[in-house]
Design an enzyme around this catalytic site. Structure first.
Site, short mmCIF file in Angstrom:
data_model
loop_
_atom_site.label_atom_id
_atom_site.label_comp_id
_atom_site.label_asym_id
_atom_site.label_seq_id
_atom_site.Cartn_x
_atom_site.Cartn_y
_atom_site.Cartn_z
N LYS A 13 28.20 39.87 25.89
CA LYS A 13 27.40 40.44 24.80
C LYS A 13 27.01 39.42 23.71
O LYS A 13 26.01 39.60 23.04
CB LYS A 13 28.16 41.58 24.12
N GLU A 27 16.96 41.95 14.52
CA GLU A 27 17.79 41.64 13.35
C GLU A 27 19.21 42.19 13.50
O GLU A 27 20.19 41.51 13.20
CB GLU A 27 17.13 42.21 12.10
N GLY A 82 34.34 43.13 17.80
CA GLY A 82 32.91 43.32 18.05
C GLY A 82 32.43 44.71 17.67
O GLY A 82 31.38 44.87 17.02
N THR A 94 44.84 41.01 12.34
CA THR A 94 44.63 39.61 11.97
C THR A 94 43.74 39.57 10.72
O THR A 94 42.53 39.83 10.81
CB THR A 94 43.92 38.86 13.13
#
Ligand code: NAP
Length: 280
Positions: free
Chosen positions: A69, A80, A133, A156
């Site tokens: 991806k 955009e 993601g 994280t």
């Protein structure tokens, strides 16, 4: 394949798990489109070549899934939202140019709009779990709907911080141990982590502190009924599940490749539900 048949595919590695063929082939049948939708298992080292030959292979476009991806952005003309999110999942040809977009954005929003209408009215603070993601698509979507504050909690912390750098000061990272307090002011809770997914550790959070008006959304769709959605339902909170997002994100690709805007119906949902719950 005859010239009259348009074809699309999902490109991934692995790709067997993808439900996209089930969804698109259902719509091809329903709308009687002269089309085909296939799986293409393409390893990373062959991905660039495959995409460059997409038209020669007879494809009008494609879905792109893990692990390609991000890589596909450099091989196409991303819009955009794909650029800002940093990942694309849908490709199509526009006057010979291979364009790319990220339909998880509209999938996330359309699912909430359908399952929990009015969810964004007067919504002050969204609480997002995860910073991978899928979280980038969710944060892009929330900013597009002008949600004033987006708290991001991630294992994280650097990745939550990276989201603030990418999307600006509406995004405010927080720590897992702040969750209880954050829940009290959250009008929307979204799980974008892999926690709660089949084969992954559970998502161990209590929803007691969420306001009664809060909406809960889980991006995980395997299992179909996640612990998070079960808890939201038990507490009487409005909720939207991961399968709804998966179905809604598929709409744009179908319309770009086959020229028909398909509907997400209970019949389609039941078909994919049956597939998700069938014995392995
Ligand atoms: P990803 O980029 O790998 O991100 C995974 C996220 O989960 C990260 O925030 C990661 O935290 C967190 N995480 C993983 N294991 C954890 C653990 N043991 N404890 C705490 N946090 C943990 O994955 P993704 O592409 O964003 O996908 C995330 C989920 O969304 C998947 O379940 C995917 O199937 C789903 N999804 C659904 C749709 C849909 O249409 N319904 C669309 C897209 C994605 P760290 O940063 O600390 O590693």
């Amino acid at each position: 394949m005859t010239e009259d048949i348009r074809a699309a595919c999902v490109i991934g590695w692995p790709v067997e798990h993808s439900r996209s063929p089930l969804i698109h082939n259902y719509w091809i049948g329903k709308y009687q489109v002269a089309g085909e939708y296939r799986r293409e298992a393409v390893p990373p080292e062959e991905f660039d070549g495959f995409v460059k030959e997409l038209a020669e292979r007879g494809y009008a476009g494609a879905n792109v899934t893990l692990p390609h991806k991000e890589r596909v952005l450099g091989l196409s003309a991303p819009d955009e939202r794909a650029q800002v999110v940093g990942a694309a999942n849908t490709l199509w040809f526009d006057e010979g140019v291979l364009r790319a977009t990220n339909t998880d954005v509209e999938g996330f929003l359309a699912n909430l709009d359908a399952a929990t209408p009015g969810w964004d009215r007067d919504l002050e603070t969204a609480l997002v779990l995860g910073a991978g993601g899928a979280a980038r698509s969710v944060v892009f979507s929330l900013i597009a709907r002008d949600i004033p504050a987006i708290r991001v909690v991630n294992r994280t912390p650097e990745r939550a911080e990276a989201l603030r750098e990418r999307f600006g000061p509406k995004v405010r990272p927080a720590a897992w141990d702040e969750l209880g307090g954050l829940m009290r002011s959250a009008g929307l809770l979204v799980n974008t982590t892999t926690l709660g997914m089949q084969g992954q550790p559970p998502l161990e959070i209590a929803l007691d502190d969420l306001p009664a008006s809060a909406v809960v959304c889980d991006l995980v769709y395997a299992p179909l009924l996640t612990d998070l959605i079960r808890k939201a339902s038990t507490r009487g909170l409005r909720h939207a599940d991961g399968l709804g997002m998966l179905l809604h994100q598929a709409v744009r690709g179908f319309s770009l490749w086959f020229g028909v805007t398909p509907e997400v119906t209970p019949e389609l949902r039941a078909l994919v539900e049956a597939d998700l719950t069938k014995p392995a």
